[in-house]
Design an enzyme around this catalytic site. Structure first.
Site, PDB file in Angstrom:
ATOM      1  CG  ASP A  40      -6.415 -53.593  -1.256  1.00  0.00           C
ATOM      2  OD1 ASP A  40      -6.638 -52.440  -1.068  1.00  0.00           O
ATOM      3  OD2 ASP A  40      -5.733 -54.060  -0.465  1.00  0.00           O
ATOM      4  CG  HIS A  55      -8.864 -53.901   2.693  1.00  0.00           C
ATOM      5  ND1 HIS A  55      -9.425 -52.665   2.745  1.00  0.00           N
ATOM      6  CD2 HIS A  55      -7.859 -53.986   2.320  1.00  0.00           C
ATOM      7  CE1 HIS A  55      -8.465 -52.036   2.290  1.00  0.00           C
ATOM      8  NE2 HIS A  55      -7.459 -52.687   2.108  1.00  0.00           N
ATOM      9  CG  HIS A 112      -7.803 -47.921   0.155  1.00  0.00           C
ATOM     10  ND1 HIS A 112      -7.419 -47.881   1.376  1.00  0.00           N
ATOM     11  CD2 HIS A 112      -7.383 -49.185  -0.225  1.00  0.00           C
ATOM     12  CE1 HIS A 112      -6.763 -49.027   1.774  1.00  0.00           C
ATOM     13  NE2 HIS A 112      -6.603 -50.016   0.586  1.00  0.00           N
ATOM     14  CG  HIS A 170      -1.174 -53.822  -3.732  1.00  0.00           C
ATOM     15  ND1 HIS A 170      -2.526 -53.217  -3.991  1.00  0.00           N
ATOM     16  CD2 HIS A 170      -1.092 -53.522  -2.430  1.00  0.00           C
ATOM     17  CE1 HIS A 170      -3.214 -52.992  -2.813  1.00  0.00           C
ATOM     18  NE2 HIS A 170      -2.157 -52.994  -2.032  1.00  0.00           N
TER      19      HIS A 170
HETATM   20 ZN   LIG Z   1      -6.102 -51.608   0.634  1.00  0.00          ZN
END
Ligand SMILES: [Zn+2]
Length: 318
Positions: free
Chosen positions: A246, A242, A85, A269
């Site tokens: 990311d 969001h 973030h 991720h």
């Molecule tokens: Zn996040």
């Protein structure tokens, strides 16, 4: 060629944040300050008593874990978790060079979005540096897959993200967002989107040592197709926004802003880190170009949120 938009930018001063980690629940102070041209994002740990670890580049080759957040190995058994973030705000607001200092092993979660970081960047202002901006230009498509999920980097004359998620939840369901980057659009349309989680997963996560600091103050919390946060959502499709937030943070681990398009379906991720590894696995996939080699009509960097140009102006006349 002397346009400000083609030159690198760093923070005009230091900004600092006190909070706690969403996974560790450990208190932490985060300081972000200026860095020299061509340094990119650097990170170091404040060990106390005026001692620091040697700053290292925030780079995908240092990613040690991608479970629920992106964790970097800073060397000497020192790590930094949940950096995405912070790097998202820096990258999203058009910062090229910055030094990140943490006094604990995880970045503060703040309100679960990148907004507090983005606001502070806006308030402190950016300083234009003499060096020309550089980009990682995608020359050949790279796709990584995990079952039906994928992440891809593709040649594209601009900076765009096209992201889709599909959750087995009536509140989330299938959401897609296409985003053409400018700092203003990042600030307005992306930075406020919060992280999210399901009550049904919380117990298992906490037993495994994750989400120990998560609460309604820093996460959208879902329980059987209901949003438990009293204020509801900040954007109707806050979940995909969001994920885009990311992705911007994770992709900045390529070391330079990407000139191209990122696409992903059910990504996260791990896939974001893998697509960068895939990109750098062959020199034929990319080239590093200066802003002068990109279309001159590209003025995305001048599309700043209200306030930033004012600061900018004040600093240049001082
Ligand atoms: Zn996040």
């Amino acid at each position: 060629m002397n346009k400000l938009s083609t030159r690198q930018r760093t923070l005009a001063g230091e900004i600092s944040f006190a909070g706690y980690g969403v996974h560790s629940a450990q208190p932490v102070t985060l300081v972000i300050g200026p860095a020299a041209p061509d340094k990119g994002f650097l990170i170091r740990r404040d060990l106390g008593n005026g001692t620091y670890t040697e700053p290292v580049s925030v780079h995908f080759s240092r990613v040690s874990r991608t479970t629920l957040c992106t964790t970097l190995d800073l060397g000497g058994s020192v790590s930094a978790a949940t950096i995405e973030h912070v790097t998202s705000a820096l990258s999203g607001m058009g910062v090229d060079n910055a030094l990140i200092t943490l006094d604990a092993a995880e970045c503060p979660i703040m309100d679960g979005s990148a907004y507090p970081f983005a606001v502070a960047i806006l308030e402190v202002g950016l300083e234009t540096q003499p060096a020309p901006k550089k980009f990682l230009k995608i020359l050949r498509s790279v796709t990584v897959r995990n079952n039906d999920a994928f992440a891809a980097l593709e040649p594209y004359n601009g900076r765009a993200l096209d992201l889709e998620i599909d959750f087995d939840s009536k509140v989330i369901g299938r959401q897609r967002m296409m985003f053409d980057w400018t700092p203003r659009r990042y600030f307005e349309d992306v930075s406020r989107a919060r992280t999210f989680g399901f009550v049904r997963d919380a117990k298992i996560l906490r037993q495994a040592g994750y989400a120990l600091g998560s609460s309604l103050d820093n996460s959208i919390t879902l329980h059987e197709d209901r949003i438990l946060n009293p204020g509801g959502l900040r954007y109707e499709d806050e979940f995909v926004r969001h994920k885009l937030l990311d992705a911007i943070g994770d992709l900045s681990l390529g070391g330079l802003p990407i000139w191209g398009k990122f696409r992903s379906y059910k990504g996260g991720h791990a896939l974001n880190a893998h697509v960068l590894s895939g990109l750098f696995s062959s020199d034929a996939n990319y080239e590093i170009v200066g802003a002068e080699d990109l279309p001159l009509e590209f003025e995305a960097f001048d599309d700043q949120p209200a306030g930033l140009e004012v600061n900018h102006y004040l600093r240049s006349v001082r």
